[in-house]
Scaffold this active site. Structure first.
Site, PDB file in Angstrom:
ATOM      1  CG  HIS A  21      -1.729   1.198   1.431  1.00  0.00           C
ATOM      2  ND1 HIS A  21      -1.886   1.805   2.653  1.00  0.00           N
ATOM      3  CD2 HIS A  21      -2.432   1.968   0.553  1.00  0.00           C
ATOM      4  CE1 HIS A  21      -2.639   2.889   2.519  1.00  0.00           C
ATOM      5  NE2 HIS A  21      -2.988   3.011   1.261  1.00  0.00           N
ATOM      6  CD  GLU A  43       2.544   9.900   0.716  1.00  0.00           C
ATOM      7  OE1 GLU A  43       1.354   9.562   0.608  1.00  0.00           O
ATOM      8  OE2 GLU A  43       2.895  11.102   0.766  1.00  0.00           O
ATOM      9  CD  GLU A  75      -2.309   3.096  -3.515  1.00  0.00           C
ATOM     10  OE1 GLU A  75      -2.559   4.319  -3.369  1.00  0.00           O
ATOM     11  OE2 GLU A  75      -2.882   2.201  -2.862  1.00  0.00           O
ATOM     12  CG  HIS A  76       0.303   6.234  -0.295  1.00  0.00           C
ATOM     13  ND1 HIS A  76      -0.113   7.294   0.466  1.00  0.00           N
ATOM     14  CD2 HIS A  76      -0.702   5.318  -0.234  1.00  0.00           C
ATOM     15  CE1 HIS A  76      -1.316   7.040   0.974  1.00  0.00           C
ATOM     16  NE2 HIS A  76      -1.691   5.854   0.573  1.00  0.00           N
ATOM     17  CD  GLU A 128      -4.981   5.472   2.964  1.00  0.00           C
ATOM     18  OE1 GLU A 128      -5.756   4.809   2.273  1.00  0.00           O
ATOM     19  OE2 GLU A 128      -3.801   5.731   2.606  1.00  0.00           O
TER      20      GLU A 128
END
Length: 877
Positions: A57, A131, A60-61, A138
């Site tokens: 995940h 990030e 992906e960011h 999130e």
């Protein structure tokens, strides 16, 4: 090999495979205004290394940041947003999907930037650390969300060695703290995951463009040939996530929100393995049915349930689950064993009835009609769906997926039905009532739960003692359309016309001149001044609308199955009825709804069930995300004549069925009906529909409705914020357990005016991405960081919405002010070319055609309900 496409689909399709084994589907649509692309990589969170939860995940960011060819941070998103597009990605268990759309004249440049994700991304150390904070934020936003919590609890109660057991989002701890302790460098692990798994042979690309197939093909060959292919085999993990110790269990768990829920889950053969036979669709259709004789109908009649859904949940080609979710009332919660008993009785009924060919055929017919007359969707969502399908289905079914089950195989349906047995069931029972009675805590979300074994014989007993109600299969569906012919629209009107106006109603009519589809859209808005004169009348109107929906369900459920949808909801000025779908039998449904409204009788038992449901819903508003609460207060302060839900919640306990019975005739006594009818319906038919409605409500010596007085025709009003004055509304978040704070920074600009509108839109277009870049990517204030336009009944403004755990709203506000100052200098530095390019992007966005009837109707209805009536808004702007 032909790719099966809908009869109404004019687009051209072509599959190609590049020398590096990248498989691509090209779609040519000369009518499109937007182009789009989606890359589906067959690697997901199941491939996370142990002890690095959320790495896939996080990757992906990271791919969004920068690449060797375009090293400027966030330049990919900047390019796409400034050219009218949007971009996103998501990580699933066994795949990750990246996609974007953009104005068609910029597609080539956007595609080149996109391709770099998969060729040479730069994952700088600095960006990596920043990030991780976004991923952590999130995850913070999900911690108090029941959907995420119960999902993880289901995973937690499975085999530890199976990837299903993992936590997939990641947080600061899994991506920064723990790796450090083990001497791992998260960035190197990221690069390793990327280099080992991001191989061209594991990717499927879909390209949607305006050009011819040949043109698109040479574009793709040029941009994507450099993705390297290391011939990776697809990640697969045979074996089931649930062994015997995870079956035959009853799990009690404490949710965040009020309300009681039962989730009954069985591991089953994945439906994808039999997608042509559609066993789960058949079983989900019957177990989830709402018509008379269905499980839900019986539970509802007993006053035990307010909602039920059934079908296949998440899974892969290796494993899957069939899930039934039932929302229980307080009384239903006290009868949990009876509810589960009735579910198994219904499953037993299915076993005894055998698999019915007529039901399968009826369902297949509905699916076939819906495939061949499907609405055109935005290219961005279309490409995402197809790219995911390419990983799963043979080429001919890429567009169809599982939507056309046409092979009738009783034995395959029977096999899955046999798996829905008391011997391999998992029951998850959620309720606040379990507070203090649970012994265990799920590690990632800290959900409190306890587990108890249940045996087949216990469930047999529950079935035995369950109430003896008449459960039976549904009747043949009278709402299935058989006339799909297109009416000949005499007038080729571009905008809605006011067909008729009387003292009690006005009718706007827009025949379909764009979509050539056998569907219609009807909205009847009841403007009733009595409905919103106080918090009390507002609550009563809400309960009235819900009682209507409740009362119609067993009849109108059939219409929904057949592709004819209806909704009744309360509005700021009364309530409205919407019916949308195939036009053939739409009028029958509409007239039934109107009939119901005109002689509605309040049933005390249903009143108390709906009152209980509304009370919980209002009470649960305090569990909303802080940013949602802030947006709510902003609207509450701005809109004239709106009542806080806290006041409405205060009134609820005191309301009785007779209060509503007295209120309904009063509410309807003064009403004006604003009507909008669009689609495959002739002028005369639209008029006669409304004449019929006026007959019901306005005819006779003692009509149900009288016209409004002239002074009662009010437009929606918004509080005007004075220039040069700042207003601050600080308020405590309603959920003390929520670590997040939120800021809504709203700037009111002007009343609807074409010139000012486009200036504001240009500002938003140019500022949106820099705001995201500065406040999220650079400063990492929080995952939710948005700059967007706002339109309240034609009053235009702009707002920043930011949710954060790292800074309080006061500090965030200073960052927003600082950003605006910085952006102002940017505007002065903007070159003429950049400005021209933004103007052209906005023009392209304005010229974008509506893709389907719902989209077009929503646009025109907004003009009617705002009272702005500028149907040619896009052209003028």
């Amino acid at each position: 090999m032909e790719i099966v496409k809908a009869r109404t689909d004019k687009r051209e399709y072509k599959r190609i495979v590049l020398p590096n084994a990248l498989q691509v589907l090209l779609i040519s649509d000369p009518d499109t205004d937007k182009c789009a692309a989606s890359m589906n990589v067959s690697v997901g969170s199941f491939s996370d290394p142990d002890g690095l939860e959320g790495l896939a995940h996080f990757l992906e960011h990271m791919l969004f940041y920068a690449s060797e060819k375009y090293p400027l941070e966030d330049s990919y998103s900047k390019y796409i947003i400034e050219h009218g597009g949007s971009t996103n990605a998501y990580t699933a268990s066994d795949h990750t999907n990246y996609h974007f759309d953009v104005n068609s004249d910029c597609f080539e440049d956007a595609l080149d930037r996109f391709a770099q994700f998969f060729i040479k991304p730069l994952m700088s150390a600095d960006a990596t650390i920043r990030e991780i904070k976004a991923v952590d934020s999130e995850n913070q936003k999900n911690l108090l969300s029941d959907g995420w919590r119960i999902n993880q609890l289901q995973k937690h109660l499975s085999e530890e060695g199976h990837p299903y057991h993992k936590f997939s989002t990641g947080n600061w701890d899994t991506l920064e703290v723990q790796p450090k302790e083990k001497g791992l460098d998260t960035r190197l692990e990221l690069i390793k995951l990327y280099e080992e798994n991001y191989s061209a042979n594991l990717m499927n690309l879909v390209i949607y463009a305006k050009e011819s197939l040949d043109k698109i093909q040479s574009l793709v060959e040029d941009k994507f040939q450099e993705i390297r292919n290391n011939d990776r085999s697809c990640f697969s993990f045979p074996g089931q996530p649930c062994s015997s110790e995870h079956l035959q269990i009853l799990v009690r768990t404490v949710p965040i929100k009020q309300g009681h829920k039962l989730r009954i889950v069985w591991p089953i053969t994945p439906g994808i393995l039999h997608y042509k036979e559609g066993p789960c669709r058949y079983l989900g259709h019957l177990i989830g049915h709402g018509g008379e004789g269905s499980l839900f109908y019986v539970l509802k009649t007993l006053g035990w349930a307010t909602d039920l859904s059934a079908g296949e949940g998440d899974g892969t080609t290796e494993f899957s689950f069939f899930t039934v979710v039932i929302n229980l009332t307080d009384a239903g919660h006290e009868h949990m064993q009876d509810v589960v008993g009735l579910l198994f009785k219904y499953i037993h009924l299915l076993q005894q009835s055998g698999v019915c060919k007529w039901i399968f055929d009826e369902l297949a017919a509905v699916c076939e009609t819906s495939f061949h007359y499907q609405d055109k969707t935005p290219p961005s969502s279309y490409v995402v769906e197809i790219a995911s399908n390419m990983q799963l289905y043979p080429q001919k079914d890429w567009l169809v997926g599982s939507s056309l089950a046409s092979n009738f195989s009783p034995s395959i349906i029977q096999t899955v039905l046999n798996q829905l047995s008391p011997d391999n069931v998992r029951i998850f029972w959620e309720s606040k009532k379990f507070e203090g009675q649970t012994a265990m805590t799920e590690p990632w979300y800290k959900t409190a739960y306890s587990v108890e074994k249940i045996t087949g014989s216990m469930i047999q007993e529950w079935m035995l003692f369950a109430p003896n109600k008449d459960l039976h299969l549904p009747a043949p569906n009278v709402f299935i359309p058989t006339d799909l012919s297109l009416k000949d629209a005499q007038e080729k009107v571009k905008f809605p016309v006011l067909l008729r106006k009387s003292s009690s109603s006005s009718l706007w009519y827009k025949p379909d001149t764009m979509f050539s589809t056998p569907k219609a859209y009807v909205k009847i808005d009841f403007n009733c001044p009595f409905a919103s004169s106080s918090p009390e009348t507002e609550v009563l109107t809400d309960i009235f609308a819900r009682l209507l929906m409740d009362d119609l369900n067993d009849y109108a459920y059939y219409a929904r199955v057949a592709g004819l949808y209806y909704g009744i909801s309360n509005t700021d000025s009364g309530f409205q009825v919407t019916v949308v779908g195939y036009n053939h039998k739409l009028r029958i449904l509409l007239e039934t709804v109107i009939e119901k409204i005109s002689n509605f009788k309040v049933k005390p038992d249903r009143f108390s069930v709906i009152k209980e449901m509304v009370t919980k819903e209002y009470g649960n508003l305090k569990s909303q995300q802080p940013y949602q609460q802030a947006m709510y207060y902003c609207s509450l302060l701005l809109h004239d004549q709106t009542w806080p839900w806290m006041e409405e919640l205060e009134i609820l306990p005191h309301l009785q069925a007779e209060d509503l019975a007295k209120f309904i005739p009063l509410m309807l006594s003064r009403a004006f009906l604003e009507c909008y009818i669009a689609g495959n319906i002739e002028r005369s038919e639209a008029e006669s529909m409304i004449l019929h409605i006026e007959d019901v409500f306005n005819a006779g010596p003692d009509p149900i409705c009288q016209p409004l007085f002239p002074s009662q025709h009010l437009t929606s009003r918004v509080i005007k914020l004075e220039r040069g004055i700042n207003y601050l509304y600080p308020i405590e978040g309603l959920n003390p357990d929520d670590e997040n704070s939120a800021l809504v920074h709203y700037i009111q600009v002007h009343r609807d005016d074409f010139t000012l509108n486009v200036k504001l839109q240009l500002f938003a277009l140019t500022a949106k991405q820099p705001a995201f870049h500065q406040l999220r990517s650079v400063e990492q204030l929080g995952y939710i960081t948005v700059l967007m336009q706002r339109n309240d009944s034609g009053i235009r403004g702009v707002q920043f919405i930011i949710q954060s755990t790292v800074k309080g709203p006061g500090q965030i506000d200073l960052r927003v002010e600082a950003f605006l100052k910085m952006f102002e200098t940017k505007l002065y530095e903007m070159t003429n070319d950049e400005f021209k390019s933004n103007v052209n992007a906005l023009i392209d966005m304005k010229l974008e055609k509506h893709k389907n009837l719902r989209e077009e109707s929503a646009f025109f209805w907004r003009e009617i309900s705002d009272g702005t009536l500028k149907f040619d808004r896009r052209e003028c702007e």
